[in-house]
Design a protein around this motif. Structure first.
Motif: not given
Length: 370
Positions: A44-49
């Motif tokens: 949830p803390f990563s950007g959109i892949d």
């Protein structure tokens, strides 16, 4: 005759409920198994892949809305996904009680009407009262009930679809004891989590109104009325949006739980819900068949209604007949629903369904020899 016609209708309706339920249950189970094999858990803390576009993804994080919901009439402001205003009015309510009595060999019915004042969320028309004079209700609500939904609901970097937002329905009452009564109108009084449109909430009169608020899906960082809730979502990634994912089996997966769950736990809960729904519809189908057979054979009871002893024996026999036939037929229909998907299970159900018939035939020669 009316009961017989209704019974026949319920009897055939039970066939539809039982048969289609088995197909639905198997399709849902296949879709969940397919979904579990395809789902990708995201950080949830990563950007959109964007490589996950059009793929089934799992995400567990806190809800987030861009701005709070508010009701300007009562100065209520809550950072949540949904805010519901529930309005009740103090009204007259008519209650009726009927009793049968014998008079000159005839059965007559006496109905007694009583009237009480109660808080009701629906408008009660006093025009249909048996005694309207002295029990008149207002013709309209002074305030209407309404539910407001946040236009933009997010989890992490993603925006939830309308179908996912609708699953956030854990409404909780807004506690007004901690509510800061800033700038309230003079005709409003706060008492026990209600806004009363009267200065005497303990002694309301007909036509008085009280209003309560509830919220679902807290999504703010403040302490009132609480921190943001954590949700677990399984849906298809489409850019920044999360929406429904259609499986090869034909179902749409668009799942949200109001707790922190892994992808495995989400699908386990869905399997449990599918099993509960399947058994509930099986019970409903059997009940429809039992009632249908009972109503259809009721005409036999009517023919011997004038013989007290025979009447009771026939009534008991018809109930046993309806119970045995409905059990056997229900199992046969369930087996036919499984026949093309899991033939071994279907054959086992057929064997169980035929047990009452074999027992009946086994007992018949024994009685004849006696």
């Amino acid at each position: 005759m009316g009961g017989t016609v209704l019974g026949i209708g319920l009897f055939f309706a039970s066939f539809y409920v039982l048969f289609t339920n088995e197909g639905r249950a198997l399709q849902t189970a296949s879709s969940l198994e397919e979904g579990l094999s395809l789902v990708v858990s995201l950080n949830p803390f990563s950007g959109i892949d964007y490589q996950n576009n059009d793929h089934l993804v799992h995400l567990s994080t806190k809800l987030r809305t861009l701005q709070p919901l508010h009701d300007p009439n009562y100065r209520v402001v809550v950072q949540a996904v949904q805010l519901k205003r529930q309005v009740e009015m103090y009204q007259w309510v008519e209650h009726q009680e009927s009793r049968d009595y014998q008079e000159n060999g005839e059965t007559k019915t006496e109905t007694t009407y009583t009237y009480n004042t109660e808080w009701k969320s629906d408008l009660i028309s006093s025009r249909h009262f048996d005694k309207e004079i002295g029990h008149e209700n207002p013709s309209a609500m002074a305030v209407e009930s309404v539910t407001v939904t946040a236009p933009d609901v997010r989890v992490g970097p993603f925006v939830l679809s309308k179908g996912l937002v609708e699953q956030i329905n854990n409404f909780q009452t807004l506690r007004l004891s901690d509510f800061p009564p800033l700038g309230l109108d003079s005709f409003l009084t706060i008492h026990e989590d209600y806004f009363y449109h009267t200065p005497n909430p303990r002694r309301p009169e007909v036509g008085d109104v009280r209003v309560s608020f509830s919220y679902a899906g807290l999504s703010g960082e403040g302490s009132y009325p609480g921190p943001a809730e954590t949700v677990s979502v399984v849906a298809m990634q489409s850019g920044v949006n999360l929406k429904s994912f259609k499986t090869r089996a034909g179902d749409k997966l668009e799942i949200l739980y109001l707790e922190e769950l892994s992808a495995q736990e989400v699908f386990e809960k869905e399997h449990q819900y599918n099993a509960m729904k399947t058994w509930g519809l099986r019970a409903a189908g059997w009940a429809l068949m039992f009632i249908g057979i009972s109503l259809t054979t009721r005409i036999l009871y009517t023919l011997v209604d004038w013989l007290p002893i025979v009447r009771e024996l026939v009534s008991l026999g018809l109930k046993l007949f309806a119970f045995c036939v409905s059990c056997s037929l229900s199992l046969l229909i369930i087996a036919s629903g499984w026949l093309f998907y899991r033939p071994l299970v279907a054959l086992g159900l057929v064997a169980v369904a035929l047990i009452p018939l074999f027992l009946g035939r086994a007992r018949a020669p024994a009685k004849k020899n006696q």
